[in-house]
Design a protein around this motif. Structure first.
Motif, mmCIF file in Angstrom:
data_model
loop_
_atom_site.group_PDB
_atom_site.id
_atom_site.type_symbol
_atom_site.label_atom_id
_atom_site.label_comp_id
_atom_site.label_asym_id
_atom_site.label_seq_id
_atom_site.Cartn_x
_atom_site.Cartn_y
_atom_site.Cartn_z
ATOM 1 N N ALA A 192 80.388 55.715 -31.939
ATOM 2 C CA ALA A 192 80.728 57.109 -31.368
ATOM 3 C C ALA A 192 81.474 57.787 -32.174
ATOM 4 O O ALA A 192 81.669 58.942 -32.421
ATOM 5 C CB ALA A 192 81.031 56.671 -29.826
ATOM 6 N N ALA A 193 82.756 56.609 -32.740
ATOM 7 C CA ALA A 193 83.611 57.279 -33.440
ATOM 8 C C ALA A 193 83.023 57.937 -34.820
ATOM 9 O O ALA A 193 83.274 59.242 -35.188
ATOM 10 C CB ALA A 193 84.885 56.431 -33.643
ATOM 11 N N SER A 194 82.137 57.189 -35.399
ATOM 12 C CA SER A 194 81.338 57.801 -36.299
ATOM 13 C C SER A 194 80.558 59.194 -36.428
ATOM 14 O O SER A 194 80.879 59.885 -37.138
ATOM 15 C CB SER A 194 80.537 56.610 -37.128
ATOM 16 N N MET A 195 79.955 59.178 -35.042
ATOM 17 C CA MET A 195 79.205 60.299 -34.936
ATOM 18 C C MET A 195 80.138 61.329 -34.640
ATOM 19 O O MET A 195 79.726 62.605 -35.244
ATOM 20 C CB MET A 195 78.202 60.127 -33.556
ATOM 21 N N CYS A 196 81.168 61.220 -34.070
ATOM 22 C CA CYS A 196 82.128 62.368 -33.649
ATOM 23 C C CYS A 196 82.679 63.048 -34.879
ATOM 24 O O CYS A 196 82.780 64.186 -35.306
ATOM 25 C CB CYS A 196 83.103 61.729 -32.896
ATOM 26 N N ARG A 197 83.124 61.921 -36.211
ATOM 27 C CA ARG A 197 83.482 62.359 -37.148
ATOM 28 C C ARG A 197 82.682 63.175 -37.942
ATOM 29 O O ARG A 197 82.888 64.267 -38.605
ATOM 30 C CB ARG A 197 83.989 61.175 -38.378
ATOM 31 N N ALA A 198 81.131 62.789 -38.055
ATOM 32 C CA ALA A 198 80.385 63.411 -38.671
ATOM 33 C C ALA A 198 79.888 64.739 -38.214
ATOM 34 O O ALA A 198 79.724 65.949 -38.808
ATOM 35 C CB ALA A 198 78.899 62.616 -38.761
ATOM 36 N N ALA A 199 79.949 64.801 -36.667
ATOM 37 C CA ALA A 199 79.706 65.932 -35.874
ATOM 38 C C ALA A 199 81.097 66.997 -36.412
ATOM 39 O O ALA A 199 80.748 68.302 -36.702
ATOM 40 C CB ALA A 199 79.660 65.889 -34.579
ATOM 41 N N LEU A 200 82.254 66.495 -36.215
ATOM 42 C CA LEU A 200 83.319 67.342 -36.813
ATOM 43 C C LEU A 200 83.232 67.961 -38.052
ATOM 44 O O LEU A 200 83.501 69.207 -38.530
ATOM 45 C CB LEU A 200 84.495 66.867 -36.463
ATOM 46 N N SER A 201 82.906 66.908 -39.238
ATOM 47 C CA SER A 201 82.627 67.330 -40.538
ATOM 48 C C SER A 201 81.772 68.677 -40.684
ATOM 49 O O SER A 201 81.655 69.458 -41.662
ATOM 50 C CB SER A 201 82.340 66.341 -41.335
ATOM 51 N N LYS A 202 80.584 68.127 -40.005
ATOM 52 C CA LYS A 202 79.457 69.419 -40.047
ATOM 53 C C LYS A 202 80.171 70.769 -39.234
ATOM 54 O O LYS A 202 79.723 71.775 -39.665
ATOM 55 C CB LYS A 202 78.542 68.779 -39.222
ATOM 56 N N LEU A 203 80.600 70.681 -38.417
ATOM 57 C CA LEU A 203 81.327 71.632 -37.817
ATOM 58 C C LEU A 203 82.140 72.523 -38.633
ATOM 59 O O LEU A 203 81.997 73.877 -38.629
ATOM 60 C CB LEU A 203 81.966 71.301 -36.531
ATOM 61 N N LYS A 204 83.097 71.888 -39.488
ATOM 62 C CA LYS A 204 83.787 72.501 -40.570
ATOM 63 C C LYS A 204 82.911 73.114 -41.484
ATOM 64 O O LYS A 204 83.234 74.170 -42.108
ATOM 65 C CB LYS A 204 84.808 71.545 -41.068
ATOM 66 N N HIS A 205 81.931 72.402 -41.857
ATOM 67 C CA HIS A 205 80.960 73.211 -42.980
ATOM 68 C C HIS A 205 80.106 74.306 -42.297
ATOM 69 O O HIS A 205 80.108 75.289 -43.279
ATOM 70 C CB HIS A 205 79.900 71.966 -43.154
ATOM 71 N N ILE A 206 80.216 74.251 -41.145
ATOM 72 C CA ILE A 206 79.274 75.329 -40.657
ATOM 73 C C ILE A 206 80.248 76.788 -40.558
ATOM 74 O O ILE A 206 80.148 77.930 -40.891
ATOM 75 C CB ILE A 206 78.743 74.954 -39.048
ATOM 76 N N GLU A 207 81.705 76.292 -40.084
ATOM 77 C CA GLU A 207 82.728 77.319 -40.250
ATOM 78 C C GLU A 207 82.831 77.747 -41.591
ATOM 79 O O GLU A 207 83.191 79.114 -41.774
ATOM 80 C CB GLU A 207 83.810 76.687 -39.414
ATOM 81 N N SER A 234 89.225 59.261 -37.295
ATOM 82 C CA SER A 234 89.752 59.805 -38.560
ATOM 83 C C SER A 234 88.723 59.927 -39.500
ATOM 84 O O SER A 234 87.778 59.768 -39.378
ATOM 85 C CB SER A 234 90.922 58.645 -39.022
ATOM 86 N N ASN A 235 89.105 60.969 -40.373
ATOM 87 C CA ASN A 235 88.380 61.557 -41.627
ATOM 88 C C ASN A 235 89.262 61.744 -42.790
ATOM 89 O O ASN A 235 90.434 62.130 -42.770
ATOM 90 C CB ASN A 235 87.583 62.540 -41.074
ATOM 91 N N ASP A 236 88.747 61.309 -44.040
ATOM 92 C CA ASP A 236 89.340 61.813 -45.177
ATOM 93 C C ASP A 236 89.899 63.107 -45.341
ATOM 94 O O ASP A 236 90.957 62.995 -45.753
ATOM 95 C CB ASP A 236 88.596 61.034 -46.373
ATOM 96 N N SER A 237 89.013 64.050 -44.960
ATOM 97 C CA SER A 237 89.610 65.467 -45.225
ATOM 98 C C SER A 237 90.246 65.971 -44.183
ATOM 99 O O SER A 237 90.906 66.947 -44.461
ATOM 100 C CB SER A 237 88.219 66.086 -45.603
ATOM 101 N N LEU A 238 89.872 65.308 -42.929
ATOM 102 C CA LEU A 238 90.384 66.170 -41.627
ATOM 103 C C LEU A 238 91.653 65.277 -41.116
ATOM 104 O O LEU A 238 92.246 65.922 -40.295
ATOM 105 C CB LEU A 238 89.322 66.011 -40.711
ATOM 106 N N GLY A 239 91.690 64.154 -41.468
ATOM 107 C CA GLY A 239 92.923 63.365 -41.230
ATOM 108 C C GLY A 239 92.752 62.792 -39.674
ATOM 109 O O GLY A 239 91.629 62.581 -39.282
ATOM 110 N N ILE A 240 93.598 62.262 -39.046
ATOM 111 C CA ILE A 240 93.285 61.815 -37.438
ATOM 112 C C ILE A 240 93.017 62.820 -36.739
ATOM 113 O O ILE A 240 94.080 63.835 -36.340
ATOM 114 C CB ILE A 240 94.710 60.761 -37.164
ATOM 115 N N MET A 241 91.860 62.896 -35.986
ATOM 116 C CA MET A 241 91.513 63.852 -35.111
ATOM 117 C C MET A 241 91.966 63.537 -33.593
ATOM 118 O O MET A 241 92.008 64.542 -32.963
ATOM 119 C CB MET A 241 90.272 64.254 -35.254
ATOM 120 N N GLY A 242 91.933 62.344 -33.417
ATOM 121 C CA GLY A 242 92.376 62.082 -32.020
ATOM 122 C C GLY A 242 91.969 60.680 -31.579
ATOM 123 O O GLY A 242 91.770 59.842 -32.558
ATOM 124 N N TRP A 243 92.177 60.154 -30.288
ATOM 125 C CA TRP A 243 91.795 58.694 -29.899
ATOM 126 C C TRP A 243 90.896 58.875 -28.768
ATOM 127 O O TRP A 243 91.183 59.794 -27.732
ATOM 128 C CB TRP A 243 93.380 57.990 -29.567
#
Length: 635
Positions: free
Chosen positions: A218-233, A181-190
């Motif tokens: 791993a969950a923290s890294m995945c959240r960080a990666a998805l946040s970076k992806l959103k920033h890139i996009e 989960s992420n504050d800005s993205l919400g629950i992304m998956g399990w």
């Protein structure tokens, strides 16, 4: 000598050995965790780098090949693919670390996302990926997973899991589900792990503790990666916007350059005729016959009118875009207007051997519109139809529907291709092969003005055309205008009211018997033209070219009318009119403004100052004579 028992010594050695072994296993587990996290971070970084380069390449292609709307759709697809790749990377890495355990991730279903409220957890999740990867032609075998004591789930690709079951898996020991989960993205998956067997460790000490840390990291890294992806996009979307904005600016500049080139050609063509034939008539030793002399003058006059029409097209577009176009709403007799319009086009059509046809439904009577602008719309379309029709017929059809009237101009001309129809009403756009019909050109503004005039009337323009089979342009206009549109004509009504009041309150009958006119004009050719024409009609005219000379002339002679230019070298014409109205000696003299100022509000400004009438340059001499006849009675 003191004696020590051997048992305590033996027990001490065993304790020390146990401590050492425990420390070694702890360090081994810690190193395994750090190595595992480093490998996972490297894989995620590679995934983001790949996504960045892919986005850049797609952006370049999109800027060249695709419109802005399609680019946004493409970016949405890229986002979904890249997020999936990040989850798959985490799953595959964890699978490699957990030996034979099955690892899967579950993402919220599209339906769950659609019905979810803000800050609400999605109700249903779907297994989107499982390890190990399946072959293209085979499916993974289902994996049973215990949920509490009394329930089990079957993990299978594309199977669905309720949020309650995922939450239960996340609470049980050993923990089997981990939320991303992420504050800005919400629950992304399990992430779901089927069991917790030992990783690459000899005896399994501290394994469970390290696995929990690994999953959390791993969950923290995945959240960080998805946040970076959103920033890139986000950055990429901005870059795409600016790329397309720059592309649109380049296209606009190209069209404007084309417009300037066409306009330059269009202006120079009639000017060449005007200057050339005038030079010919003035040449010493050249004495053309009366018929030839008259023909040359007709060419000069026709070229001048063409030049004026060109300028009017440019001004009309500028006025429309600046919201300065004057619209005078009136109830119009449609059949009479159409007959008048066709009469203006018939001569040109006859010169090309074309037939003209007018079809008006019996239920067509009147419409609320600006008669001048509606006439301009129909003339633009009819002249275009004649211009691009070699043989056959040009027609005008008028039909009335429910609250709408349809004016259709059709022809049997060269037609317009489908690709050009989409650009037809863009400013400055021209179809290059149009010139092959008869060598005539234009600015590419006529249809743009036509469409905008139709829109001002609350209507639209529709086009149907086929190459070599002709075209049909249909203007759809409401029969009745709403009150808001009628309110827009208040300025024009006020201007007319002021003009009528000014006419009524000025010019005593004693002055109307006088034919003396004072012309205040600083342009010598215009002054000579007006003076010659009015004197030929029998008026007595005094010409001055500035404000000082005007005051001197008024002291020497009584005048019935002052014909004044608004722009003078030593004074502002509006200020002069106000001064004349404030002076009792000259307050009753009729004042007619003649000026090249033709934008919205200019007429009203002159009437506010106290002029009785207003006429634009270039001066329509017959119209000037008609206006003067209202103020002066010739003997």
């Amino acid at each position: 000598m003191q004696q020590y028992s051997s048992l305590p010594e033996q027990n001490s050695q065993l304790d020390n050995s146990s401590i050492v072994l425990t420390t070694v296993e702890q360090l081994h587990a810690q190193l395994w965790l750090e190595r595992s996290l480093n490998q996972l971070q490297t894989k995620l970084d590679d995934c983001l780098t790949s996504a960045l380069f892919h986005a850049r390449a797609t952006s370049v292609r999109s800027a060249i090949e695709k419109p802005i709307q399609k680019i946004q759709n493409t970016q949405d697809r890229q986002t979904a693919i890249t997020q999936t790749e990040i989850f798959e990377t985490v799953v595959n890495e964890l699978y490699a670390l957990f030996n034979s355990n099955v690892v899967a991730f579950a993402a919220p279903t599209a339906v769950a996302i659609a019905v979810a409220q803000p800050e609400e957890e999605h109700a249903v999740y779907r297994i989107g990926y499982m390890s190990p990867q399946s072959n293209a032609n085979s499916e993974l075998s289902p994996v049973n997973l215990a949920v509490g004591k009394d329930k089990s789930l079957q993990l299978k690709l594309n199977s669905e899991i309720d949020i309650e079951d995922l939450q239960q898996l996340g609470k049980q020991q050993p923990q089997a589900a981990f939320c991303f989960s992420n504050d800005s993205l919400g629950i992304m998956g399990w992430l779901i792990v089927s069991s917790k067997s030992s990783p690459n460790s000899s005896n399994g000490l501290f394994v469970f503790e390290q696995i929990l840390k690994l999953m959390a990291e791993a969950a923290s890294m995945c959240r960080a990666a998805l946040s970076k992806l959103k920033h890139i996009e986000s950055l990429q979307q901005q870059a795409d916007y600016f790329n397309n904005h720059n592309k649109e600016l380049q296209r606009t500049n190209q069209l404007k350059n084309q417009f300037l080139a066409n306009t330059s050609h269009e202006i120079r063509t009639p000017l060449s005729s005007i200057i050339g034939f005038t030079h010919l008539l003035l040449a010493q030793g050249y004495d053309p016959s009366r018929q030839r002399h008259h023909e040359y003058l007709n060419i000069i006059q026709s070229s001048g009118k063409h030049l004026l029409a060109l300028i009017n097209d440019i001004l009309d577009l500028s006025k429309i875009e600046a919201n300065q176009l004057e619209v005078n709403w009136e109830t119009i007799d449609v059949p009479q207007l159409c007959r008048n319009v066709l009469a203006l086009v018939k001569e040109k059509a006859a010169n090309k051997g074309l037939q003209m046809q007018l079809d008006i439904d019996s239920n067509v009577t009147s419409i609320m519109a600006d008669p001048l602008r509606l006439k301009q719309i129909l003339l633009n379309l009819l002249f275009n139809a004649v211009k691009f029709t070699k043989t056959g017929t040009v027609g005008l059809e008028v039909k009335a529907g429910e609250n709408l009237m349809y004016f259709t101009v059709w022809d049997t001309g060269i037609g317009i291709s489908k690709e050009n129809q989409s650009e037809l009403f863009q400013p400055y756009f021209q179809i290059f092969n149009e010139r092959q019909v008869n060598g005539e050109e234009g600015t590419g503004l006529g249809l743009t003005v036509t469409r905008k005039l139709a829109e001002i009337h609350g209507g639209s323009v529709e086009v149907e055309s086929e190459i070599d089979k002709g075209s049909r342009f249909t203007i759809v206009i409401p029969i009745e205008q709403n009150t808001d549109a009628a309110r827009g004509s208040d300025t024009d009504t006020t201007a007319k009211h002021k003009a009528e009041n000014n006419k009524d309150c000025s010019v005593p009958n004693s002055l109307k018997q006088s034919s003396h006119i004072l012309l205040v004009e600083d342009d010598i050719p215009n002054a000579e033209l007006i003076k010659t024409y009015l004197e030929k009609l029998g008026y007595q005219l005094t010409w001055v070219n500035n404000a000082s000379q005007m005051w001197n002339a008024l002291n020497k002679q009584d005048y019935s009318v002052i014909l004044i230019d608004i722009v003078l070298p030593d004074a502002n014409g509006i200020s002069l009119v106000k001064q004349l109205r404030q002076n009792r000696q000259y307050s009753n003299i009729a004042i007619i403004a003649q000026t090249a100022m033709a934008m919205k509000g200019d007429r009203d400004t002159c009437l506010d100052a106290g002029v009785n009438d207003y006429i634009c340059k270039p001066i329509d001499l017959p119209l000037l004579a008609k206006i003067l006849s209202e103020y002066i009675t010739l003997p």
